[in-house]
Design a protein around this motif. Structure first.
Motif, PDB file in Angstrom:
ATOM      1  N   GLU A 206     -10.937   2.137  12.686  1.00 21.76           N
ATOM      2  CA  GLU A 206      -9.603   1.552  12.591  1.00 21.76           C
ATOM      3  C   GLU A 206      -9.588   0.038  12.722  1.00 21.76           C
ATOM      4  O   GLU A 206      -8.719  -0.625  12.161  1.00 21.76           O
ATOM      5  N   LYS A 207     -10.529  -0.536  13.463  1.00 23.78           N
ATOM      6  CA  LYS A 207     -10.516  -1.976  13.696  1.00 23.78           C
ATOM      7  C   LYS A 207     -11.203  -2.758  12.589  1.00 23.78           C
ATOM      8  O   LYS A 207     -10.758  -3.867  12.246  1.00 23.78           O
ATOM      9  N   LYS A 208     -12.283  -2.209  12.043  1.00 24.50           N
ATOM     10  CA  LYS A 208     -13.045  -2.965  11.053  1.00 24.50           C
ATOM     11  C   LYS A 208     -13.046  -2.284   9.682  1.00 24.50           C
ATOM     12  O   LYS A 208     -12.696  -2.912   8.679  1.00 24.50           O
ATOM     13  N   ARG A 211      -9.723  -2.208   7.963  1.00 29.93           N
ATOM     14  CA  ARG A 211      -9.317  -3.594   7.696  1.00 29.93           C
ATOM     15  C   ARG A 211     -10.076  -4.139   6.492  1.00 29.93           C
ATOM     16  O   ARG A 211      -9.507  -4.852   5.642  1.00 29.93           O
ATOM     17  N   ALA A 214      -8.482  -2.895   3.316  1.00 30.04           N
ATOM     18  CA  ALA A 214      -7.284  -3.647   2.953  1.00 30.04           C
ATOM     19  C   ALA A 214      -7.635  -5.017   2.375  1.00 30.04           C
ATOM     20  O   ALA A 214      -6.937  -5.526   1.485  1.00 30.04           O
ATOM     21  N   LYS A 215      -8.700  -5.608   2.864  1.00 30.05           N
ATOM     22  CA  LYS A 215      -9.038  -6.981   2.487  1.00 30.05           C
ATOM     23  C   LYS A 215      -9.891  -7.084   1.230  1.00 30.05           C
ATOM     24  O   LYS A 215      -9.725  -8.022   0.438  1.00 30.05           O
ATOM     25  N   HIS A 238      -2.915  -2.456   8.148  1.00 33.91           N
ATOM     26  CA  HIS A 238      -3.853  -3.511   7.755  1.00 33.91           C
ATOM     27  C   HIS A 238      -3.437  -4.139   6.423  1.00 33.91           C
ATOM     28  O   HIS A 238      -3.570  -5.364   6.237  1.00 33.91           O
ATOM     29  N   CYS A 239      -2.945  -3.324   5.504  1.00 31.35           N
ATOM     30  CA  CYS A 239      -2.483  -3.869   4.222  1.00 31.35           C
ATOM     31  C   CYS A 239      -1.324  -4.841   4.445  1.00 31.35           C
ATOM     32  O   CYS A 239      -1.273  -5.909   3.816  1.00 31.35           O
ATOM     33  N   ASP A 241      -0.787  -6.584   7.100  1.00 31.85           N
ATOM     34  CA  ASP A 241      -1.342  -7.800   7.709  1.00 31.85           C
ATOM     35  C   ASP A 241      -2.015  -8.684   6.672  1.00 31.85           C
ATOM     36  O   ASP A 241      -2.001  -9.918   6.792  1.00 31.85           O
ATOM     37  N   GLU A 242      -2.639  -8.082   5.664  1.00 32.47           N
ATOM     38  CA  GLU A 242      -3.357  -8.833   4.635  1.00 32.47           C
ATOM     39  C   GLU A 242      -2.456  -9.251   3.477  1.00 32.47           C
ATOM     40  O   GLU A 242      -2.919  -9.934   2.555  1.00 32.47           O
TER      41      GLU A 242
END
Length: 311
Positions: A206-208, A211, A214-215, A238-239, A241-242
Motif C-alpha cells: 500500500e505504501k510503495k 503508489r 499510480a505514478k 494514490h491516484c 495524490d498524483e
C-alpha cells in the motif's frame, strides 16, 4: 530524469482505451504435463495457439527460474519467461504477452527494456512489461543472482520504471540514479505499441507498490481475494495524490481456476470482480492442463456482456 519529470500519456492500444468490457487472460504456471523436456515446446506452443484462437486477451508466464512453492517443487521444469514469450509470439497472432511479473533485480533495466521492446516489435505490438520488486530469495541465491534488502529492491524498482519511460520516449539523455547509470538510453527499433508497451506492476503493497502504479504504470495486478476492494481504494487514493485519473489504470486480478470449476462458476466470480472495477481477469491454476484455453474461451464468451464498474 527524476520522478517529477515523468508524464504518462493516455494509451492508444491494448490497455485502458479498449472497448470497456472485461478481458480474460491465461497464465501458464507449470510445464510438467507435457512429459520430458523434448515435449515442453510443442505442448506450450499448442496451449498458446489455442488461447489465441479461443479469443483470450492475454497470455502470461511467471518470471521465475525455479518453480514456486505455491505451485510445486523447485525441481519442476520452469522456462525462462522472455524466451517462452518470444516462442509464443511466433505461433500466435492476436493475444498479448507478458510476464506476471519480472523480478526487478534479475535483469539490468537497460537490458530488460530492450528485451521487452524486442518482444513488442517481433509480436507486432503485443508485449507487456510486467514488473515487481521480486520476492523469491531462494531462486536468486540458488543461481547467484543479486537479492538486496527489501528497501533497496523498491528503490531499484522505481528507478527501473523511470528508465522504462526514458527508453520508451525520444529522450536519450543520460540517466543518473542511485543504483543505475545509463549514459545513452537509446532504444532502436522503437516499440510498436503506442505510446509504449503497457506497464503492469504486480503486488498490493500500500505504501510503495500501489503508489508506483499510480505514478508510473498503466495497470496493477492484485489477487482476487478478500482485500481486493481495500487495495483498489488505496490505489484510488494514490491516484488522487498524483493527479492521475483512477480510471486510467487497468485493474487486473489473478483468478484461480481449478479442475472442478464450471463456466458458470467462473463467470459468476468475474461478475463480482467487475462490480469492484476489475477490468482484466488473469486465470491461473489448472490452466496448464489440456483443454484449459477452450474452457476459458467459453468463459470469455459468456462473460462478454460484463462491463466493469467505472467503465
Amino acid at each position: 530524469m527524476g520522478a517529477d519529470e515523468i508524464h504518462i500519456r493516455p494509451r492508444t492500444r491494448g490497455c485502458v482505451d479498449e472497448e470497456a468490457l472485461m478481458r480474460i487472460g491465461i497464465q501458464i504456471p507449470r510445464f510438467t504435463g507435457a512429459g520430458g523436456p523434448e515435449h515442453i515446446g510443442p505442448a506450450f506452443a499448442r496451449t498458446a495457439r489455442e488461447a489465441d484462437q479461443a479469443g483470450l486477451s492475454s497470455l502470461w508466464v511467471m518470471d521465475h527460474f525455479f518453480q514456486i512453492e505455491y505451485v510445486g517443487a523447485p525441481e519442476e521444469p520452469m522456462l525462462e519467461g522472455y524466451s517462452a514469450l518470444s516462442y509464443a509470439a511466433a505461433v500466435t497472432e492476436r493475444i498479448s504477452l507478458g510476464t506476471l511479473v519480472t523480478g526487478v533485480v534479475y535483469r539490468h533495466p537497460g537490458a530488460l527494456l530492450k528485451t521487452v521492446t524486442t518482444l513488442d516489435v517481433l509480436s507486432g505490438g503485443r508485449a507487456w512489461l510486467g514488473i515487481g520488486a521480486a520476492w523469491f530469495e531462494g531462486e536468486a541465491r540458488g543461481l547467484g543472482l543479486p537479492f538486496p534488502p527489501t528497501a533497496e529492491r523498491f528503490e531499484r524498482l522505481e528507478e527501473t520504471l523511470q528508465i522504462a519511460h526514458r527508453m520508451w520516449s525520444d529522450d536519450e539523455s543520460p540517466y543518473e540514479g542511485g543504483h543505475y547509470r545509463l549514459e545513452r538510453p537509446l532504444n532502436s527499433p522503437a516499440a510498436v505499441s503506442r505510446p509504449h508497451p503497457p506497464i503492469l506492476i504486480g503486488g498490493g503493497g500500500e505504501k510503495k507498490t500501489l503508489r508506483f502504479v499510480a505514478k508510473y504504470a498503466d495497470a496493477c495486478n492484485l489477487f482476487a481475494g478478500p482485500e481486493l476492494a481495500h487495495k483498489l481504494d488505496v490505489l484510488r487514493g494514490h491516484c488522487a495524490d498524483e493527479g492521475r485519473p483512477y480510471e486510467d489504470i487497468e485493474k487486473t486480478a489473478i483468478v484461480m481456476v481449478d479442475r472442478e470449476s464450471s463456466v458458470d462458476q467462473v463467470v459468476d466470480n468475474l461478475g463480482r470482480l467487475a462490480e469492484l472495477g476489475v477490468d482484466h481477469a488473469i486465470c491461473t491454476g489448472a490452466t496448464d492442463e489440456e483443454g484449459a484455453p477452450a474452457f476459458l474461451g467459453r468463459v470469455a464468451e459468456q462473460a462478454a456482456p460484463i462491463v466493469p464498474a467505472g467503465r
